[in-house]
Design an enzyme around this catalytic site. Structure first.
Site, PDB file in Angstrom:
ATOM      1  N   SER A  38      43.450  32.855  54.870  1.00 21.88           N
ATOM      2  CA  SER A  38      43.056  32.562  56.256  1.00 21.88           C
ATOM      3  C   SER A  38      42.130  33.624  56.840  1.00 21.88           C
ATOM      4  O   SER A  38      42.155  33.852  58.046  1.00 21.88           O
ATOM      5  CB  SER A  38      44.305  32.448  57.134  1.00 21.88           C
ATOM      6  OG  SER A  38      45.059  33.661  57.046  1.00 21.88           O
ATOM      7  N   PHE A  91      44.727  39.876  45.324  1.00 25.65           N
ATOM      8  CA  PHE A  91      46.005  39.302  45.753  1.00 25.65           C
ATOM      9  C   PHE A  91      46.397  38.053  44.954  1.00 25.65           C
ATOM     10  O   PHE A  91      47.454  37.463  45.212  1.00 25.65           O
ATOM     11  CB  PHE A  91      45.959  38.954  47.238  1.00 25.65           C
ATOM     12  CG  PHE A  91      45.702  40.140  48.130  1.00 25.65           C
ATOM     13  CD1 PHE A  91      46.380  41.333  47.955  1.00 25.65           C
ATOM     14  CD2 PHE A  91      44.769  40.065  49.160  1.00 25.65           C
ATOM     15  CE1 PHE A  91      46.138  42.433  48.774  1.00 25.65           C
ATOM     16  CE2 PHE A  91      44.512  41.153  49.979  1.00 25.65           C
ATOM     17  CZ  PHE A  91      45.206  42.346  49.792  1.00 25.65           C
ATOM     18  N   LYS A 145      25.116  37.810  40.510  1.00 26.70           N
ATOM     19  CA  LYS A 145      24.052  37.903  41.529  1.00 26.70           C
ATOM     20  C   LYS A 145      24.183  39.184  42.340  1.00 26.70           C
ATOM     21  O   LYS A 145      23.196  39.680  42.896  1.00 26.70           O
ATOM     22  CB  LYS A 145      24.062  36.663  42.423  1.00 26.70           C
ATOM     23  CG  LYS A 145      25.396  36.335  43.093  1.00 26.70           C
ATOM     24  CD  LYS A 145      25.533  36.902  44.487  1.00 26.70           C
ATOM     25  CE  LYS A 145      26.836  36.482  45.138  1.00 26.70           C
ATOM     26  NZ  LYS A 145      26.997  37.008  46.504  1.00 26.70           N
ATOM     27  N   GLN A 177      30.972  44.661  45.960  1.00 31.52           N
ATOM     28  CA  GLN A 177      31.263  43.979  44.704  1.00 31.52           C
ATOM     29  C   GLN A 177      30.221  44.304  43.646  1.00 31.52           C
ATOM     30  O   GLN A 177      30.518  44.357  42.458  1.00 31.52           O
ATOM     31  CB  GLN A 177      31.334  42.468  44.935  1.00 31.52           C
ATOM     32  CG  GLN A 177      32.550  42.035  45.723  1.00 31.52           C
ATOM     33  CD  GLN A 177      32.605  40.529  45.899  1.00 31.52           C
ATOM     34  OE1 GLN A 177      31.615  39.880  46.219  1.00 31.52           O
ATOM     35  NE2 GLN A 177      33.772  39.965  45.685  1.00 31.52           N
TER      36      GLN A 177
END
Length: 431
Positions: free
Chosen positions: A23, A125, A287, A382
């Site tokens: 969420s 997670f 990417k 990332q």
């Protein structure tokens, strides 16, 4: 968009219940999209959409229309706020969620009875949440992972969708594209790619001839051909999947490309369906390495031509990586024709976080890690971690020289190369 041609129309037919696991701003945006469609297609889906929320105490800011003086700065449960005001005041403020989005602090309860599970949470997670779900989901549930990227180690490359599927004993596809959550939540037009290769044992499977392109339409679902009479599902490397699946009962509408497009497609969020889960997943990871390179050359002030050259070489290396290590299932067209591939690459190389931080590092003469610490509030890029992981993997395969741009990015991060070395280094690809 029209209703599914195979939608149930008789009494006794079952509908698909949908749960979103996660969420944050992207999870809340996906929940908004899905809830609009479950309400629009009640012959296929249960209207209510459960959204699992990691429960936390939240203070409503005075700037929010939901601020009340009597509560002031008193912390309130996030699920309570979402269900009361139909807005995720912390992660997607200012965006109204449909009233049929139900926030639930229990992952197991949220997923109870759901045939479709949408995973949208940070990849770290996945393991813990899947443990919470084990034994609490339908054995014939099917999933879609909206978690970008892949897991790379010296031993190999694995897909988050297959992590989820293997952990829960279900099949899971993947969604990725040039998708910036706040823009989509504000209903600014964009598109995405959903990769879903219907398991052969599902009654919903509608096989179509494959082509060299993953382009999807009602006439070309590009699913993997059924493996003889065994009906074993094939994993992303073309092997018989180790996960033993339970077929989706025939009482449900088919879980095929058309149903998933119906679930996700909105006038402001267009969906293209493919079967190439590996290609879609790899695009979302690789990417980010290319975006760092684009930021480096932009920080040098080399202009749009240099940035375009980086994207061209980067796209070639993305395709090469996919074909070399997932050649049994990867389509070149996933990278060159789809939102998950070339479109996401363009977006990431134009203004994504990896691009911006790399550009700023060059402009200020500091390391990318320094910019991370200054600008990202403890979060990590990332691109930097993926560059290190991918290059470590390539090193074990003796393939570093075959990927000069990926190697150059790591070299710049580690101080082995300078940005000025990029033209000479990538020229090796053409030699």
């Amino acid at each position: 968009m029209t209703s599914h041609s195979l939608a149930p129309n008789g009494l006794g037919e079952k509908k698909h219940k949908v749960t979103v696991i996660g969420s944050g701003n992207w999870g809340s945006t996906i929940s908004k999209i899905i809830a609009e469609n479950t309400r629009e297609y009640p012959d296929i889906f249960d209207e209510d959409v459960q959204m699992w929320v990691y429960e936390e105490e939240v203070t409503v800011p005075e700037s929010s229309p939901h601020y009340t003086p009597e509560l002031g700065e008193k912390p309130q449960k996030l699920t309570t706020l979402i269900n009361k005001y139909h807005e995720n005041v912390k992660y997607l403020p200012g965006i109204a969620l449909p009233k049929n989005v139900i926030a639930n602090p229990s992952a197991a309860d949220a997923a109870d009875g759901s045939t479709i599970l949408i995973f949208n949470l940070p990849h770290q997670f996945i393991g813990n949440v899947c443990k919470q779900l084990q034994g609490h989901i339908l054995p014939y549930a099917r999933g879609i992972s909206c978690i970008k990227g892949v897991n790379v180690s010296d031993k190999g490359v694995s897909l988050f969708s297959e992590w989820i599927g293997d952990s829960l004993g279900i099949y899971c596809g993947a969604l990725s594209g040039a998708n910036i959550a706040p823009e989509i939540a504000a209903e600014k037009w964009s598109e995405t790619t959903i990769a879903y290769d219907p398991p052969p044992l599902d009654h919903s499977r509608v096989p179509s001839p494959q082509s060299g392109s993953p382009t999807a339409s009602s006439a070309d679902l590009t699913v993997t051909p059924v493996n003889g009479a065994t009906f074993h599902h094939i994993d992303s490397r073309g092997r018989k999947s180790k996960t033993k699946l339970t077929p989706v009962p025939a009482e449900y509408p088919p879980l095929d490309h058309e149903t998933f497009k119906t679930l996700f497609h909105r006038p402001y969020f267009h969906v293209r369906m493919v079967s190439d889960v590996a290609g879609v997943s790899l695009s979302g990871a690789l990417k980010n390495i290319v975006a760092l390179a684009a930021g480096f050359v932009d920080g040098k002030g080399w202009g749009d031509n240099a940035k375009a050259a980086i994207m061209r070489v980067g796209l070639l290396e993305m395709v090469k990586f996919g074909k070399e290590f997932f050649g049994e299932t990867v389509h070149t067209g996933t990278f060159t024709e789809e939102s998950a591939g070339v479109a996401d690459l363009i977006t990431s190389c134009s203004g994504g976080r990896n691009f911006r931080c790399a550009k700023k590092a060059v402009e200020q003469g500091v390391s990318v890690e320094d910019v991370e610490q200054m600008d990202l509030n403890g979060q990590k890029l990332q691109g930097t971690s993926t560059a290190r992981e991918v290059n470590a993997f390539l090193k074990t395969k003796g393939k570093e020289e075959d990927y000069p741009l990926f190697t150059a990015v790591l070299g710049i991060l580690d101080g082995k190369y300078k940005v000025d070395d990029i033209p000479e280094l990538v020229a090796r690809a053409d030699s």
